[in-house]
Write a protein that holds these residues in place. Structure first.
Motif, PDB file in Angstrom:
ATOM      1  N   ARG A   1       0.873  -1.299  -0.014  1.00 29.53           N
ATOM      2  CA  ARG A   1      -0.101   0.214   0.036  1.00 29.53           C
ATOM      3  C   ARG A   1       1.043   1.275   0.207  1.00 29.53           C
ATOM      4  N   ASP A   2       2.032   1.254   0.538  1.00 32.43           N
ATOM      5  CA  ASP A   2       2.883   2.299   0.413  1.00 32.43           C
ATOM      6  C   ASP A   2       3.182   2.855  -1.020  1.00 32.43           C
ATOM      7  N   PHE A   3       2.903   4.068  -1.143  1.00 30.06           N
ATOM      8  CA  PHE A   3       3.134   4.582  -2.331  1.00 30.06           C
ATOM      9  C   PHE A   3       4.575   4.690  -2.918  1.00 30.06           C
ATOM     10  N   SER A   4       5.359   4.987  -1.900  1.00 31.89           N
ATOM     11  CA  SER A   4       6.926   5.091  -2.401  1.00 31.89           C
ATOM     12  C   SER A   4       7.455   3.712  -2.654  1.00 31.89           C
ATOM     13  N   LEU A   5       6.822   2.626  -2.231  1.00 35.62           N
ATOM     14  CA  LEU A   5       7.399   1.507  -2.577  1.00 35.62           C
ATOM     15  C   LEU A   5       6.828   0.812  -3.685  1.00 35.62           C
ATOM     16  N   ARG A   6       5.680   1.347  -4.218  1.00 38.91           N
ATOM     17  CA  ARG A   6       5.132   1.115  -5.635  1.00 38.91           C
ATOM     18  C   ARG A   6       5.912   1.824  -6.449  1.00 38.91           C
ATOM     19  N   LEU A   7       6.310   3.129  -6.201  1.00 39.12           N
ATOM     20  CA  LEU A   7       7.019   3.744  -7.142  1.00 39.12           C
ATOM     21  C   LEU A   7       8.454   3.531  -7.170  1.00 39.12           C
ATOM     22  N   GLN A   8       9.106   2.724  -6.116  1.00 36.35           N
ATOM     23  CA  GLN A   8      10.200   2.080  -6.186  1.00 36.35           C
ATOM     24  C   GLN A   8      10.644   1.147  -7.403  1.00 36.35           C
ATOM     25  N   GLU A   9       9.376   0.419  -7.728  1.00 35.52           N
ATOM     26  CA  GLU A   9       9.551  -0.591  -8.724  1.00 35.52           C
ATOM     27  C   GLU A   9       9.755  -0.167 -10.085  1.00 35.52           C
ATOM     28  N   TYR A  10       9.839   1.235 -10.399  1.00 36.48           N
ATOM     29  CA  TYR A  10       9.993   1.793 -11.371  1.00 36.48           C
ATOM     30  C   TYR A  10      11.245   2.575 -11.444  1.00 36.48           C
ATOM     31  N   HIS A  11      12.057   3.062 -10.553  1.00 38.64           N
ATOM     32  CA  HIS A  11      13.318   3.387 -10.455  1.00 38.64           C
ATOM     33  C   HIS A  11      14.095   2.445  -9.428  1.00 38.64           C
ATOM     34  N   PRO A  12      14.490   1.262  -9.706  1.00 34.08           N
ATOM     35  CA  PRO A  12      15.199   0.417  -8.884  1.00 34.08           C
ATOM     36  C   PRO A  12      16.629   0.871  -8.871  1.00 34.08           C
ATOM     37  N   LYS A  13      17.216   1.705  -9.533  1.00 37.72           N
ATOM     38  CA  LYS A  13      18.699   2.330  -9.331  1.00 37.72           C
ATOM     39  C   LYS A  13      18.619   3.363  -8.198  1.00 37.72           C
ATOM     40  N   TYR A  14      17.480   3.938  -7.816  1.00 40.66           N
ATOM     41  CA  TYR A  14      17.485   4.968  -6.976  1.00 40.66           C
ATOM     42  C   TYR A  14      16.652   4.585  -5.640  1.00 40.66           C
TER      43      TYR A  14
ATOM     44  N   ASP B   1      26.787  -2.680  -1.469  1.00 41.98           N
ATOM     45  CA  ASP B   1      25.727  -2.836  -2.101  1.00 41.98           C
ATOM     46  C   ASP B   1      24.614  -2.267  -1.426  1.00 41.98           C
ATOM     47  N   VAL B   2      24.276  -2.953  -0.211  1.00 39.64           N
ATOM     48  CA  VAL B   2      23.258  -2.418   0.538  1.00 39.64           C
ATOM     49  C   VAL B   2      23.448  -1.007   0.723  1.00 39.64           C
ATOM     50  N   GLU B   3      24.393  -0.452   1.193  1.00 38.03           N
ATOM     51  CA  GLU B   3      24.546   0.835   1.621  1.00 38.03           C
ATOM     52  C   GLU B   3      24.327   1.881   0.303  1.00 38.03           C
ATOM     53  N   ARG B   4      24.759   1.318  -0.791  1.00 32.15           N
ATOM     54  CA  ARG B   4      24.517   2.491  -2.139  1.00 32.15           C
ATOM     55  C   ARG B   4      23.057   1.880  -2.718  1.00 32.15           C
ATOM     56  N   GLY B   5      22.512   0.693  -2.467  1.00 30.75           N
ATOM     57  CA  GLY B   5      21.271   0.528  -3.135  1.00 30.75           C
ATOM     58  C   GLY B   5      21.607  -0.008  -4.518  1.00 30.75           C
ATOM     59  N   GLN B   6      22.694  -0.771  -4.682  1.00 29.39           N
ATOM     60  CA  GLN B   6      23.104  -1.286  -5.881  1.00 29.39           C
ATOM     61  C   GLN B   6      23.454  -2.726  -5.875  1.00 29.39           C
ATOM     62  N   GLY B   7      23.726  -3.302  -7.174  1.00 32.56           N
ATOM     63  CA  GLY B   7      24.356  -4.572  -7.231  1.00 32.56           C
ATOM     64  C   GLY B   7      23.120  -5.651  -6.661  1.00 32.56           C
ATOM     65  N   VAL B   8      23.619  -6.324  -5.539  1.00 29.02           N
ATOM     66  CA  VAL B   8      22.852  -7.382  -5.051  1.00 29.02           C
ATOM     67  C   VAL B   8      21.800  -6.803  -4.480  1.00 29.02           C
ATOM     68  N   ALA B   9      21.790  -5.595  -3.887  1.00 27.82           N
ATOM     69  CA  ALA B   9      20.768  -4.592  -3.036  1.00 27.82           C
ATOM     70  C   ALA B   9      19.980  -3.754  -3.950  1.00 27.82           C
ATOM     71  N   GLN B  10      20.153  -3.999  -5.478  1.00 26.40           N
ATOM     72  CA  GLN B  10      19.405  -3.171  -6.302  1.00 26.40           C
ATOM     73  C   GLN B  10      17.983  -3.074  -6.046  1.00 26.40           C
ATOM     74  N   GLY B  11      17.610  -1.832  -5.590  1.00 28.44           N
ATOM     75  CA  GLY B  11      15.999  -1.665  -5.454  1.00 28.44           C
ATOM     76  C   GLY B  11      15.503  -1.643  -4.081  1.00 28.44           C
ATOM     77  N   GLY B  12      16.710  -1.976  -3.020  1.00 23.38           N
ATOM     78  CA  GLY B  12      16.537  -2.005  -1.566  1.00 23.38           C
ATOM     79  C   GLY B  12      16.476  -3.299  -1.150  1.00 23.38           C
ATOM     80  N   ILE B  13      16.212  -3.455   0.099  1.00 22.80           N
ATOM     81  CA  ILE B  13      16.018  -4.471   0.832  1.00 22.80           C
ATOM     82  C   ILE B  13      14.643  -4.331   1.612  1.00 22.80           C
TER      83      ILE B  13
END
Length: 952
Positions: free
Chosen positions: A293-306, A849-861
Motif C-alpha cells: 500500500r505504500d506509494f513510495s514502495l510502488r514507485l520504487q519498482e520503476y526506479h530500482p537504481k535509486y 551494495d546494501v549501503e548504496r542500493g546497487q548490485g545485489v541490493a538493487q532496488g533496496g532491501i
C-alpha cells in the motif's frame, strides 16, 4: 593481507591537514616511510647526508615559491598559531633529482614534462579548472560557465578529474563546485524569463554521464526546487519576475523523464536525452503492485537504481495534483500523459502518509502560509481517492463488464473488500475501505452514489467480521440515499450471518426478505439450505426444501387448473391467459441438492464433535429422495460430494463404488474428481512397497492417463501429488519428474510449492544440496518466474547455513538481475556466511551494495526497520566497514577517491535530506558492475555458456 585501518574520525582530521595532490598513488606494502623529522632535535647533521647545504637551499627556495597557499592549523592550537606544513605534507613533494634516497620513495611519480607544464602563476598548484567557471558564475554568465564546464569536463577520465590542481581538489572533495553549478543553473532557469541557455535536465544528464550525480542532486536540489517554484507560480506567492508556469512544468516533466531514463528499469547507455517515457503500466503489473500500500514502495519498482525517499514521493504526488494545470495545454497534457497514467495506478488505494516527512524537514514548505500548508497536505491526502476514481473512469475493459469504466473501479473495490474479509483482519481495515468508497462515489452535488454491489459486499463483510453494528450502519446509509435492497443484498446478508455462525440473524434475514415481497431465486434457496445444514439445522433444512418444492408445485397447479367463475371458488378468477402461462416460483434444481451435500461434507468429523457418517448418509438419502420427486438427476459435483463424504470417513471401497456409478451414468469426472482419487491413493497406502522408480512410473502414468482422456489438469493436482510424495515417501526422483512434466506442459508452479520443496531439501539429513541446485535452476529458467520473496530468502538462508557461498552469491546476483529484492534476514545470513568462509572482500562488497542500493541490493532491501538496524549492528560486530570508510591497499581510480573523500564533508542539510543514500553514485569505468563481477566470481547457475568456475 588486510591493510591498516584508520577510523572515520581520524581520517577526517587527517584529510584536513594533508595537502591534496595530483595522481595519488599509495606506497607499495613492502616500502616503509619514516615519519620522523628530517633534522635531529639536537641540531647535529645526519651522518649519511651529502650535499645537504645545496639541498636545503633548494628546498627553502621551493618552499617560498611553490608552497600552496594553504594554512594548516592544528586542532590543538588557536587561530594565531604559526603557519606550518602538515605532518605528512613533505612526503607529497617530489624530492630533488640530485638527491639519492633509495629508501624513501615519493607518494607521487610524475613525468618531469608534466611538472614543467604545470608551472603557472599558481606554482605547484597547477592550472585550476574550476576557477574560470566560478568567475563566470559570479558574473552571472550561467550559459558561458556551463559551456566552459562542458569543454573542461569532457569525460570521467579527463584531466580535470585525474589531474586536478591543488586548489581544485578541496572543491571536488567537498562537492561544493558541482552543487553550486547545479543550484545556479536551477535558480537561473526558474527566475529567468528568456530562453534558457542551459536547463536543469541538461546539467543532470551531464552529471550522470560523468558519474558524479549524487542522489540529492535529483531530489532536494532539482525536483524539490522546481516543485517549490511551481507551487509559487500556481499560488501567486511571489511578485518577482519568474518563469511562466507552463515552462516550469515542461522542465519538471523533463527532469522526471530523465530520472526514469537514468534510474529506471532499463540499462541503456546514456548517449542522448530520451524524448520518450521509459515507463509503462499494464493491467497485470497494476494488480501486482497493490501487494504493497505504500506509494513510495510502488514507485520504487520503476526506479530500482535509486532508493526512494519522502521528498521524491512528495514531488510526484504534488505534480499529480497539478493535473488541471497540465491539461490546460495540449502539448503539456501529451507530455505528461504517460507519467500521469503511472501515478494514477500507483496512487489508487495507496498509503501516502510517509511522504509527509518531507513537510516536516523542508525549509521551503515551512515558508508557506499555514493555510497553504494545510491545503497542500489535504490535497495529498485525497490523491489516492482521486486516483481511484480515475482508474474507474479510464480503466481498461475487463471480462464481464462490457467495457464499462465504472465496472472496472467497482471490480477493483470488490477485490479489495474480498481480500480484507478473507484475511479475517479487524473491521478497521474494512472501515478504511468504506471511507474510500464513500468519498470516491460522491457526485458534483455532494450526494454519494455507491453501487449496490459494493453495499452488498460491505454488508456481508461486516457480518463475517462479527461487526453487526457496522453492517446496520451501512444498511441505513444505503436506505437513506435511496438505494433499494435487491435479492443480491438479502443473499449477501444471509452469507454474512452464516459465516459469522449467527443462526438468529440468519433466520431473521430470511423472514425479512420474504416479507418484503422478494421472490428467492435458485442461488438464494441454495444459500438458505447450505446455511441451515452448516449451522446443524438439518430438519429445518429439509423443511425448507419441502417449502421450495411445494411452492413451485402450487404455482404449477394454478397454471394447469382451468378457470372457474364460481363465486365460492378459491382459485384465481378471470385472469388472462398470459398471466397464468408463467410460473414465477423457483423450480427445485440440482444446485440446491449440491449445496446441502457440500455443507454435510464440510461438517466436523466425529472425533471433533461432528456428525457420524451413518447420520450423514441418512440425510443424503433424504436429499436424493427429495430430488427424485422433481426428477433431479445428480451431476459431477453431486458425485464428487458423495465420494468426498466417504473418503473423509476412510471408506475407500464405497467411494470407488460411487465412482463406478458415476461412470455408468455417463458423467465425466472433473479436476476435483481426480484430485480426490490421487489423494485417496496416498491415503490408502497404494504406493507402499514400491521402489522410487515404480512410484514415479505409476504416478506419472496416472497423470498422463487423465490428460489423455481430455481432462486438463491444473497446478493444484500436481501440487497434491508433490506434497504427498515428499511427506510420505521422500521420493525426490518422482517429484523432479513431476516438476519437469509441469514445465513441459507450461503449467506454472506456485511459489509456495517451490518454497516447501526447498525448505524440505534443506531440512533433510544430510541436506540435499544437489536437489536444491536443480530446483533453483528450474526457478530461474522458468517461463514464468515466481515473484514471492520468501522463496528466495529461504534459498539464500539455506545455502548460507551449509556454507554454499558460491551458490548463495549466484542466487543473490541473479535476483538483482530479475529485480527481486532480498530481505534483511537473508542478506544478514549472506554476510555472515561470507565472513565464516574468509571472503572478507566479498562481504564488504555486499555491505557496500546494501549501503548504496546497487548490485545485489538493487532496488533496496525488504523488511522492518528493526531488521535493518540488526543488520548494520552485525556488520559492525563482524568488523566489516564500508569501502569508503577504509584506507585500502590501493586506489582504483582518482575520481573514486575524491568522491569518497567529499562524502565525509557533506553539508548538514544535504545529509539530513538523503540520509543513508550518501555516497552511492560513483562510477567505476575500469571495472565491471557489481552484479556482473560477482556473476563471474561465482559461476553457479549462469545463463552464459562459458561460466567461471565456482568458488566456495
Amino acid at each position: 593481507m588486510l591493510s591498516s585501518y584508520v577510523c572515520r574520525q581520524c581520517r577526517v582530521r587527517l584529510a584536513r591537514r594533508v595537502a591534496p595532490t595530483r595522481n595519488l598513488q599509495w606506497q607499495p606494502r613492502a616500502t616503509f616511510i619514516s615519519l620522523r623529522n628530517q633534522q635531529p632535535q639536537d641540531g647535529t647533521e645526519p651522518a649519511d647526508t651529502t650535499a645537504q647545504p645545496q639541498t636545503q637551499q633548494n628546498n627553502a627556495s621551493d618552499h617560498s615559491q611553490n608552497e600552496p597557499r594553504i594554512r594548516y592549523t592544528s586542532h590543538l592550537q588557536g587561530n594565531d598559531s604559526p603557519q606550518r606544513t602538515g605532518r605528512y605534507s613533505r612526503h607529497i613533494d617530489e624530492p630533488s633529482e640530485n638527491t639519492e634516497q633509495p629508501a624513501k620513495q615519493s607518494f607521487i611519480k610524475r613525468d618531469p614534462s608534466e611538472r614543467m607544464s604545470d608551472t603557472t602563476e599558481a606554482g605547484d598548484q597547477g592550472t585550476s579548472y574550476i576557477k574560470p567557471i566560478e568567475k563566470q558564475l559570479k558574473k552571472g554568465n550561467v550559459g558561458e560557465a556551463w559551456s566552459l564546464f562542458e569543454k573542461t569536463y569532457t569525460s570521467s577520465d579527463c584531466k580535470a578529474f585525474t589531474e586536478p590542481s591543488l586548489s581544485d581538489v578541496p572543491e571536488l572533495r567537498s562537492g561544493r563546485f558541482f552543487l553550486t553549478l547545479l543550484s545556479t543553473v536551477n535558480k537561473a532557469f526558474c527566475t529567468g524569463t528568456a530562453e534558457p541557455s542551459v536547463t536543469p535536465t541538461t546539467v543532470l544528464f551531464k552529471y550522470e554521464q560523468l558519474g558524479i550525480a549524487r542522489p540529492e542532486y535529483w531530489t532536494r536540489q532539482t525536483l524539490a526546487y522546481l516543485t517549490h517554484n511551481a507551487t509559487i507560480a500556481v499560488n501567486g506567492l511571489s511578485t518577482e519576475l519568474q518563469r511562466d508556469l507552463p515552462s516550469l512544468l515542461f522542465e519538471l516533466l523533463s527532469v522526471w523523464r530523465l530520472f526514469f531514463q537514468c534510474k529506471g528499469q532499463k540499462s541503456d547507455p546514456l548517449e542522448t536525452i530520451s524524448t520518450e517515457w521509459p515507463i509503462s503500466v499494464t493491467s497485470e503489473s497494476f494488480h501486482e503492485l497493490h501487494e504493497s500500500r505504500d506509494f513510495s514502495l510502488r514507485l520504487q519498482e520503476y526506479h530500482p537504481k535509486y532508493i526512494g525517499n519522502p521528498t521524491l514521493g512528495f514531488c510526484a504526488i504534488y505534480l499529480y495534483n497539478l493535473s488541471e494545470a497540465l491539461e490546460a495545454s495540449d502539448s503539456l497534457k501529451e507530455q505528461a500523459a504517460p507519467f500521469m497514467n503511472l501515478l494514477t495506478h500507483l496512487l489508487a488505494g495507496s498509503k501516502v502518509n510517509p511522504v509527509f516527512k518531507h513537510t516536516q524537514t523542508s525549509r521551503e514548505f515551512g515558508s508557506y502560509s499555514e493555510e497553504l500548508q494545510k491545503q497542500i497536505m489535504a490535497e495529498i491526502n485525497l490523491a489516492p481517492q482521486r486516483a481511484m476514481i480515475n482508474v474507474g473512469s479510464h480503466g481498461a475493459p475487463k471480462e464481464g463488464n462490457n467495457g464499462d469504466p465504472q465496472s472496472s473501479l467497482e471490480q477493483f473495490h470488490l477485490k479489495r473488500i474480498e481480500r480484507a474479509v478473507e484475511s479475517r483482519a479487524s473491521a478497521a481495515t474494512l472501515d478504511s475501505l468504506w471511507t474510500q468508497v464513500e468519498k470516491g462515489y460522491v457526485t458534483e452535488s455532494g450526494k454519494p452514489e455507491i453501487p449496490i454491489r459494493l453495499y452488498n459486499a460491505f454488508l456481508s463483510g461486516y457480518l463475517v467480521l462479527l461487526s453487526a453494528q457496522r453492517s446496520v450502519q451501512v444498511w441505513n446509509h444505503m436506505v437513506a440515499h435511496g438505494v433499494k435492497p435487491d435479492l443480491a443484498t438479502w443473499v449477501a446478508l444471509l452469507e454474512g450471518c452464516e459465516k459469522a455462525k449467527d443462526l438468529d440473524g440468519f433466520n431473521a434475514m430470511w423472514s425479512r426478505m420474504l416479507s418484503s415481497g422478494v421472490e428467492p431465486d435458485t442461488y438464494a434457496w441454495t444459500t438458505r439450505v447450505h446455511g441451515l445444514v452448516a449451522l446443524r439445522q438439518l430438519n429445518v433444512a429439509m423443511k425448507t426444501l419441502d417449502d421450495m418444492g411445494n411452492k413451485w408445485l402450487s404455482a404449477e397447479a394454478v397454471i394447469k387448473t382451468p378457470q372457474t367463475h364460481s363465486k365460492r371458488s378459491k382459485a384465481v378468477q378471470n385472469l388472462p391467459a398470459s398471466a397464468k402461462a408463467v410460473n414465477n416460483c423457483t423450480k427445485p434444481s440440482v444446485e440446491v441438492v449440491n449445496g446441502a451435500i457440500s455443507a454435510l461434507v464440510q461438517l466436523p468429523l466425529p472425533d471433533r464433535g461432528g456428525m457420524r457418517l451413518v447420520t450423514r448418509i441418512e440425510h443424503v438419502q433424504k436429499l436424493l429422495r427429495w430430488a427424485s420427486n422433481f426428477e433431479i438427476k445428480p451431476d459431477a459435483r453431486t458425485y464428487n460430494g458423495l465420494m468426498q463424504l466417504y473418503l473423509r470417513a476412510g471408506d475407500f471401497k464405497t467411494a470407488y463404488r460411487v465412482l463406478g456409478q458415476m461412470d455408468k451414468a455417463g458423467i465425466d469426472g472433473d479436476v476435483a474428481t481426480y484430485t480426490m482419487l490421487i489423494t485417496a491413493g496416498f491415503d490408502r497406502n497404494a504406493y507402499d512397497g514400491l521402489s522410487e522408480s515404480q512410484q514415479t512410473e505409476r504416478i506419472l502414468g496416472l497423470l498422463n492417463e487423465l490428460e489423455s482422456s481430455g481432462l486438463k489438469l491444473n497446478g493444484f493436482v500436481y501440487a497434491t501429488a508433490i506434497d504427498r510424495l515428499l511427506k510420505q515417501y521422500s521420493n525426490y526422483t518422482a517429484v523432479r519428474a513431476i516438476i519437469d512434466t509441469m514445465e513441459a506442459r507450461k503449467i506454472a508452479i506456485s511459489a509456495h510449492v517451490y518454497t516447501s520443496l526447498i525448505t524440505y531439501y534443506f531440512q533433510h539429513s544430510p541436506p540435499l544440496i544437489s536437489s536444491v541446485d536443480s530446483l533453483v535452476n528450474q526457478i530461474f529458467t522458468s517461463h514464468r518466474m515466481p515473484s514471492d520473496r520468501y522463496l528466495f530468502d529461504r534459498t539464500i538462508e539455506g545455502y548460507a547455513e551449509f556454507g554454499e557461498v558460491g551458490k548463495m552469491m549466484s542466487v543473490l546476483t541473479r535476483m538483482s538481475k530479475h529485480r527481486k529484492q532480498p530481505g534483511w534476514q537473508a542478506i544478514t545470513a549472506a554476510v555472515r556466511a561470507l565472513v565464516q568462509a574468509g571472503d572478507m572482500e566479498s562481504a564488504r562488497l555486499v555491505v557496500r551494495d546494501v549501503e548504496r542500493g546497487q548490485g545485489v541490493a538493487q532496488g533496496g532491501i525488504t523488511g522492518s526497520t528493526r531488521a535493518e538496524r540488526q543488520f548494520f549492528g552485525i556488520v559492525k560486530g563482524l568488523g566489516l566497514e564500508l569501502e569508503e570508510e577504509r584506507m585500502g591497499d590501493s586506489i582504483r581510480n582518482q575520481k573514486v577517491d575524491i568522491q569518497q573523500e567529499f562524502a565525509e564533508a557533506r553539508e548538514q542539510d544535504v545529509l539530513h535530506e538523503v540520509g543513508r543514500e550518501s555516497g552511492n553514485v560513483e562510477r567505476e569505468p575500469d571495472n565491471v558492475a557489481a552484479g556482473e563481477k560477482e556473476e563471474e566470481v561465482y559461476g553457479f547457475l549462469t545463463d552464459e555458456p562459458e561460466s567461471q568456475p565456482q568458488r566456495g
